[in-house]
Design an enzyme around this catalytic site. Structure first.
Site, PDB file in Angstrom:
ATOM      1  CE  LYS A   7      11.790   5.716  -9.257  1.00  0.00           C
ATOM      2  NZ  LYS A   7      10.361   4.670  -9.233  1.00  0.00           N
ATOM      3  CG  ASN A   8      15.353   4.825 -10.974  1.00  0.00           C
ATOM      4  OD1 ASN A   8      14.383   4.524 -10.119  1.00  0.00           O
ATOM      5  ND2 ASN A   8      14.961   4.677 -12.367  1.00  0.00           N
ATOM      6  NE  ARG A  51      12.002  -4.876  -6.647  1.00  0.00           N
ATOM      7  CZ  ARG A  51      11.935  -6.387  -6.626  1.00  0.00           C
ATOM      8  NH1 ARG A  51      10.906  -6.828  -5.945  1.00  0.00           N
ATOM      9  NH2 ARG A  51      12.911  -6.828  -6.885  1.00  0.00           N
ATOM     10  CG  ASP A  92       6.151   0.381 -10.484  1.00  0.00           C
ATOM     11  OD1 ASP A  92       5.134   0.933 -10.060  1.00  0.00           O
ATOM     12  OD2 ASP A  92       7.000   1.076 -10.837  1.00  0.00           O
ATOM     13  CG  ASP A 116      12.113   2.587 -15.769  1.00  0.00           C
ATOM     14  OD1 ASP A 116      11.727   1.471 -15.748  1.00  0.00           O
ATOM     15  OD2 ASP A 116      13.029   3.048 -14.794  1.00  0.00           O
TER      16      ASP A 116
END
Length: 427
Positions: free
Chosen positions: A22-23, A92, A116, A312
């Site tokens: 995802k990042n 974010r 978040d 994370d």
């Protein structure tokens, strides 16, 4: 709103292919703004955060075609530079619009990003880097307005190795005039993905994977086809899940080159896994016992910017520590609110002492009992899901939107590994 209904006490194992990171996916999708040619991205996870970013691009006029886990994006032009707050409130990563917008279109107007709530997350490093390149910041009624007539390369030292600030500065500088040097740059695998993608588009970025990046500006970027790397957060979560439930698991296309330190930290909790060039293997018999430090001292597990242990995975480490024999101190250095989900684990029977917003002491092994739990954020949500699979009896995990922001097709993928889970509409 949806919930997961989970039956605990079953082994979870088998074979699974790692999803895209995802990042990596989010900045690489937004990097498509830097060219008017076709950009094709492969291994894009089908998750909520990706959907929001694609909605933003569609809203400003981008053409997007999605087929499975592949995306084709073309941004010939845009219809506006003002971003609707209904999008930015959700994610974010919307902050990553700053770099490509100010680089290609010269301006952006957007609300402060949501996402978040795991602690204060500064934006100052973003503004410092972009202003060094020539962008002007206007704070208008709580919105971010950035304008730049021309961007010129500069040398800068970041006061924190922020991933998203580094990515914004990279995207702004690839088309800037002259050279940019970023010292104390973030070097996470997802930052490396972004740099490698931009280089495949014609950018000139040196020092990829290090904390010093040199970017030689070019006049134009072309289209590209690029494959997103594996999600090492998903892989780390699956390693814990298999080890704690006694399953044997093979994770394919996991990009194991990123797992040296992660494997070391897991081994301190009595969890061992192997890997080859592509795959990760978790065996069904694990020691599940804390390895004491020299002199018999309680070990400390802490996080930090890459290549340190990733923040994370700290929530995953906490729930893992509840199921191994021994005591461990977990020190979350980067975010002061990440630990605030542990009350839910305590409710299930975990022995955890919250020392302060950054530290917990976990003593295992604690038998957990099923309960009704709500996901506060994407990583804590996955930790609670792991706890539910380990626990005796039935659990309900509410607010699964948070988990699905970062993890792809959670229920179906886990069912294929032997999990007893179903997604239902909340009462």
């Amino acid at each position: 709103m949806y919930s997961y209904i989970v039956e605990g006490g079953f082994k979870i194992g088998g074979q699974i292919t790692a999803s895209g990171n995802k990042n990596s996916a989010l900045p690489c999708i937004l990097a498509a703004l830097l060219t008017n040619e076709d950009v094709i991205l492969e291994n894009i996870p089908n998750i909520n955060d990706v959907k929001v970013v694609l909605d933003i691009l569609s809203d400003i006029g981008a053409d997007i075609v999605r087929e499975g886990n592949a995306l084709k994006i073309k941004v010939s032009n845009i219809v506006k530079t003002e971003i609707d707050s209904s999008f930015t409130d959700l994610i974010r990563a919307s902050i990553l619009l700053l770099g490509p917008f100010v680089s290609r279109f010269g301006e952006i107007d957007m609300a402060l990003p949501g996402g978040d709530v795991i602690g204060k997350r500064r934006l100052d490093t973003h503004f410092y880097g972009l202003s060094k390149l020539g962008a002007k910041l206007i704070n208008k009624d709580g919105r971010i307005v950035l304008k730049a007539k021309k961007l010129v390369g500069a040398e800068m030292f970041l006061d924190e190795a922020s991933v998203t600030a580094t990515e914004n500065i990279i995207m702004a500088s690839v088309l800037a005039e002259g050279n940019t040097v970023i010292m104390n740059a973030a070097c996470e695998p997802h930052v490396q993905d972004l740099c490698n993608m931009l280089n495949s588009m014609g950018a000139n970025i040196l020092g990829i994977g290090s904390n010093v990046l040199e970017i030689k500006g070019v006049k134009k970027l072309r289209g590209t086809t690029f494959r997103i790397g594996a999600d090492f957060m998903q892989v780390g979560s699956l390693i814990s899940l298999a080890a704690l439930t006694g399953g044997e698991l093979e994770i394919k296309k996991a990009d194991p080159q990123h797992f040296r330190l992660i494997r070391h930290i897991y081994s301190r909790l009595g969890i061992n896994f192997e890997y080859d060039k592509e795959n990760v293997y978790v065996r069904d018999k694990q020691e599940l016992k804390v390895k004491l430090d020299f002199g018999g001292h309680i070990p400390k597990i802490d996080d930090g910017p890459w290549p340190a242990f990733p923040t994370d995975l700290m929530s995953i480490i906490i729930v893992t520590a509840t199921q191994v024999e021994g005591t461990v101190l977990v020190f979350e250095k980067m975010f002061e609110s990440r630990m605030f989900f542990v009350d839910k684990l305590i409710k299930m029977g975990a022995q955890i002492v919250l020392c302060d917003p950054h530290r917990v002491v976990v003593t295992g092994k604690s038998p957990l009992k099923g309960n009704v739990l709500s996901s506060p954020d994407v990583r804590a949500g996955m930790s609670l899901l792991i706890a539910a699979f380990v626990a005796e009896g039935r659990s309900e995990i509410q607010n699964v939107y948070q988990i699905e922001r970062g993890y792809e097709d959670v229920a179906n993928k886990l069912i294929n590994l032997g999990a007893k889970i179903k997604k239902v509409k909340s009462q």
